[in-house]
Design a protein around this motif. Structure first.
Motif, PDB file in Angstrom:
ATOM      1  N   CYS A 111      50.727  21.326  48.140  1.00  0.00           N
ATOM      2  CA  CYS A 111      49.962  22.563  47.956  1.00  0.00           C
ATOM      3  C   CYS A 111      48.548  22.456  48.529  1.00  0.00           C
ATOM      4  N   HIS A 229      57.922  28.779  44.476  1.00  0.00           N
ATOM      5  CA  HIS A 229      56.528  29.174  44.226  1.00  0.00           C
ATOM      6  C   HIS A 229      55.521  28.525  45.173  1.00  0.00           C
ATOM      7  N   SER A 231      54.459  28.686  48.331  1.00  0.00           N
ATOM      8  CA  SER A 231      53.519  29.460  49.156  1.00  0.00           C
ATOM      9  C   SER A 231      52.457  30.134  48.296  1.00  0.00           C
ATOM     10  N   CYS A 232      52.859  30.615  47.104  1.00  0.00           N
ATOM     11  CA  CYS A 232      51.899  31.240  46.189  1.00  0.00           C
ATOM     12  C   CYS A 232      50.924  30.215  45.628  1.00  0.00           C
ATOM     13  N   ASP A 235      48.340  29.432  48.304  1.00  0.00           N
ATOM     14  CA  ASP A 235      47.375  30.539  48.431  1.00  0.00           C
ATOM     15  C   ASP A 235      46.411  30.554  47.246  1.00  0.00           C
ATOM     16  N   ARG A 236      46.937  30.258  46.055  1.00  0.00           N
ATOM     17  CA  ARG A 236      46.089  30.314  44.860  1.00  0.00           C
ATOM     18  C   ARG A 236      45.045  29.209  44.876  1.00  0.00           C
ATOM     19  N   TYR A 239      42.391  30.210  47.318  1.00  0.00           N
ATOM     20  CA  TYR A 239      41.548  31.259  46.729  1.00  0.00           C
ATOM     21  C   TYR A 239      40.572  30.667  45.724  1.00  0.00           C
TER      22      TYR A 239
END
Length: 247
Positions: A111, A229, A231-232, A235-236, A239
């Protein structure tokens, strides 16, 4: 609470591996509720109130409990190590020890958490960059259900007076003492659901990484859940890093 159990810890052998007969013992029993038993372990006592990353489990399991006591006993036997140092080193050694830690590191590397922190690997936050990390559990002390590691399913935390008192009170006090800019990483759906409940009540305000699977080797759905999950999660984290940089 350490003072209450220290005399029993000092009676544990340092010459062999510790067993369940040594530790799942009335000397370390904190509380009992129906088929649940909670035992003392000396590795969730230190709080890093400057942490950027907060990894949260349900409750320490047997592997972590055993590692904690063995580390504590070995360091105490040296005689010249301060109690504060012993507690810190015990936490470093025992937190999510075993395959759980390896799985956490592997998934967080995928991640790009290490990239967000400017590190070669997420493993560094468990080692030389430990100052970035705080590890904890919804329920600070090891809990066993019918002599097996408690998994958060039976009984549910919210249906147990014993468990809910820790999850909704002690844990909340602990998280409230941590930086608002830190990233919470709940391990699995049960931990995530409690944190989401507390966030909805505006009792927790830190950013939370949603969808991170429980890293236990016993979680047969871990790889599938992570792929779903991933890719999310990437991104999280990106962010969060951008938001944290702007504070």
């Amino acid at each position: 609470m350490l003072e209450q159990y220290l005399k029993f810890i000092e009676q544990l052998p340092n010459s062999r591996e510790l067993t369940k007969e040594d530790l799942i013992h009335t000397n370390f029993l904190i509380a009992k509720e129906n088929n649940l038993e909670m035992y003392y372990s000396p590795h969730n006592l230190c709080i890093n109130n400057k942490a950027k990353i907060v990894i949260i489990g349900i409750t320490p399991g047997w592997t972590q409990m055993k590692k904690a006591f063995e580390t504590f006993v070995a360091l105490k036997a040296k005689g010249k190590v301060s109690l504060c140092t012993i507690l810190k080193e015990t936490k470093k050694a025992a937190s999510f020890s075993g395959t759980m830690r390896s799985n956490v590191i592997d998934m967080l590397d995928e991640c790009n958490l290490h990239g967000a922190l400017g590190l070669p690997s997420t493993s560094y936050i468990f080692g030389e960059n430990r100052s970035l990390l705080h590890t904890t559990s919804l329920i600070r002390f090891p809990v066993f259900y019918k002599d097996k590691n408690y998994t958060g399913h039976q009984p549910k935390i919210e249906s147990s007076r014993l468990l809910s008192s820790y999850a909704y009170n002690d844990f909340l006090d602990e998280i409230s003492s941590l930086p608002q800019s830190s990233l919470l990483i709940p391990l699995g759906k049960r931990v995530e659901s409690i944190i989401n409940e507390l966030k909805q009540q505006e009792k927790i305000t830190q950013d939370c990484l949603q969808g991170f699977p429980h890293p236990s080797g016993a979680n047969g759905h871990r790889v599938k859940e992570f792929s779903k999950h991933k890719s999310c999660l990437i991104d999280r984290i990106a962010y969060w890093r951008q938001s944290e940089s702007n504070l």
